[in-house]
Design a protein around this motif. Sequence first.
Motif, short mmCIF file in Angstrom:
data_model
loop_
_atom_site.label_atom_id
_atom_site.label_comp_id
_atom_site.label_asym_id
_atom_site.label_seq_id
_atom_site.Cartn_x
_atom_site.Cartn_y
_atom_site.Cartn_z
N ALA A 1 -0.72 -23.00 29.48
CA ALA A 1 -1.13 -23.80 28.33
C ALA A 1 -1.47 -25.19 28.69
O ALA A 1 -0.98 -25.79 29.75
CB ALA A 1 -0.44 -23.63 27.06
N LEU A 2 -2.13 -26.16 27.75
CA LEU A 2 -1.95 -27.81 28.23
C LEU A 2 -1.02 -28.14 27.04
O LEU A 2 -1.40 -27.75 25.89
CB LEU A 2 -3.50 -28.13 28.27
N ASP A 3 -0.20 -29.45 27.36
CA ASP A 3 0.55 -29.73 26.16
C ASP A 3 -0.42 -30.95 25.83
O ASP A 3 -1.57 -31.16 26.02
CB ASP A 3 1.89 -30.23 26.89
N ASP A 4 0.21 -31.73 24.93
CA ASP A 4 -0.33 -32.69 24.17
C ASP A 4 -0.82 -33.93 25.06
O ASP A 4 -1.77 -34.54 24.61
CB ASP A 4 0.66 -33.40 23.03
N ASP A 5 -0.41 -33.95 26.37
CA ASP A 5 -0.81 -35.06 27.26
C ASP A 5 -1.86 -34.06 28.16
O ASP A 5 -1.99 -35.10 29.45
CB ASP A 5 0.29 -35.60 28.09
#
Length: 63
Positions: free
Chosen positions: A25-29
């Motif tokens: 997944a990709l985080d908020d950044d």
Amino acid sequence: MKIRVDMNRCETHAQCVFAAPEAFALDDDDELVYDAGPDDGLRAKVEQAALVCPVQAIFIESA
């Protein structure tokens, strides 16, 4: 199964996220995060994620 991602090599193309969203997944950044020890039932998806990585930054080891 254990996953290791070479974060120095990873360029966050996110192809792994599309191939195996249960493990990557990709985080908020917009940085890659991943489950280093996903269920073996995800092996086919994780192997596909490793194959589609443009910089070959994903490594799979047997547990």
